[in-house]
Design a protein around this motif. Sequence first.
Motif: not given
Length: 578
Positions: A257-267
């Motif tokens: 998640x530290x990388x931009x756009x890495x954690x878009x969408x559902x967990x």
Amino acid sequence: MSHPSRWTSRLALVGIATLVFAACTGAATPSPSTPTAPPDATPVTSAAPYDGLAYPETGEAPCGVGDYTGNFKKVTAIDAKTVEFQLCAPDVAFLAKIAFSAFGIQDSDYIAAHMGDGSILDQPNGTGPYKLKAWDRGSRLVLEAFDGYWGEKALAPNVEFRWSDEAAQRLLELQSGAVDGIDNPGADDIETIKNSGSLAFFEREGLNTLYLGFNTTIKPWTNQKIRQAIAMGVDRQRIVDNFYPPGSEVASHFTPCAIPFGCEGNDYYTFDATAAKALLAEGMAEEGITTLTTKIQFRAAVRGYLPDPPQIATEVSQQLKNNLGIIATPELQESGAFLDANSAGTLEGIFLLGWGADYPDTSNFLDYHFGPGSGVKFGKPFDDVAAAIQEGGSASADADRAAAYGTANNLIKEYVPAVVMIHGGSGTAFLADVTGAHASPLSTELFSVVDPGGRDTLVWMQNAEPLSLYCGDESDGETLRACEQINESLYGYEVGGTKAIPSLATECTSNADLTVWTCTLRDGVKFHDGADLDANDVVVSYALQWDANHPLHKGRSGAFEYFPGLFGGFLNPPPPAS
């Protein structure tokens, strides 16, 4: 590099002879009426036109046509110090990608003479601050400072690489003073290092991902429910708590998640053994099987994402048995053979592998593993995942990138080509008198800025021996770190950070829509054999990776995974694996 005799050799050996004459130089042809200098005048001479290469030699790559999924359209040496990259679609991460050590620039004549017989693998000829001095296979790799280096000279006259896959052994070597620095101290050793007045610990941000992979074309992994059941049936928090150092965490997405756009969408899935058992039973019934026996295939190489491979493979094996009734036997494989089999799609069990960031962009994680040029690691790419990833990589607006990567992450969760496991904390440790010591979040520590307490040799102990010293055809982190000291790319990464900064190029600028990038090469750069850097070296270095039919597309394994993984696909791609 434009000397006529060298050019003749280049045409004969490399076979990519597109010559750009007056169109590149702008020189006019004298007319018959042009006056000549009188006999007693100093003759006026002009430089010979530069024989610049282009690839493809004629025309352009067929963007989006047939089996070509790549994003490179054409690479051209405009003049001796200018290279133009034409792309099929915008690439917002272009500078970060070309800074990666897999895209190090090689002397074109040297490539022609040493790629065919494989000697380039252990006889590198880079432009970096260090050059190869000796390689005692199985024992040590010794580098010496390059006197002709264009930039800041290396602080230590020599660097010696050693290796051990045992964290305890690495720490003992450091404590005894036999080595100056080590990679990935064991989770139980970090506090010891921090509390020692003679040692120093440098934390590395967990920009990595451990995963359990499947070849989705091999039964029973063809069944999505079975893959989903395993994703729900592994207690990842238990593994973090028992085997990982501070700074590690259960992964919510494939990209940290530290990388931009890495954690878009559902967990990602949470641990639920009851639901996992029920789903596994459905999948096994569909496959007509009552028991599931497999392997957990892994290598011993320690990484930030995998601090103790045998222990963690055993833990996963026990959890699969206890939580799901799956008999999964750990199978240790030699590191190089394991990576080659992964690239070839021949690992038939569950494979324990991971990824550390090469550059800080979501495309580094998703493109390489699930994009259109990702190969057969997981059987084959899913078309809708690949399309969403391509959209995310070419979108210039943040909202559009976020939406595309959210779609991709949701589909990766649904299809489960890999069980997303853990982002591992890690670090380096050095003797306290070493200055310039650091831990790179990309695991690309640069030893030219490190002074080993005034000693002549900086001795570094990492987890494994490099596989080769030509990194265009490597994906192993230990190998890439060694290449980083010897070879350089058009851009590089700042020491201890992730920012892409000029290296062999003084700058690369783009047009408005990010489809044409023009790079200006640095003056005065020499290769270790004394050859001068010019634009043709850049064209050849990229062309041989890009075109799977190129006569110099050799390397160690011949997989060249990074180019199609990060730039969408090969030109003249090989036929799909059966």
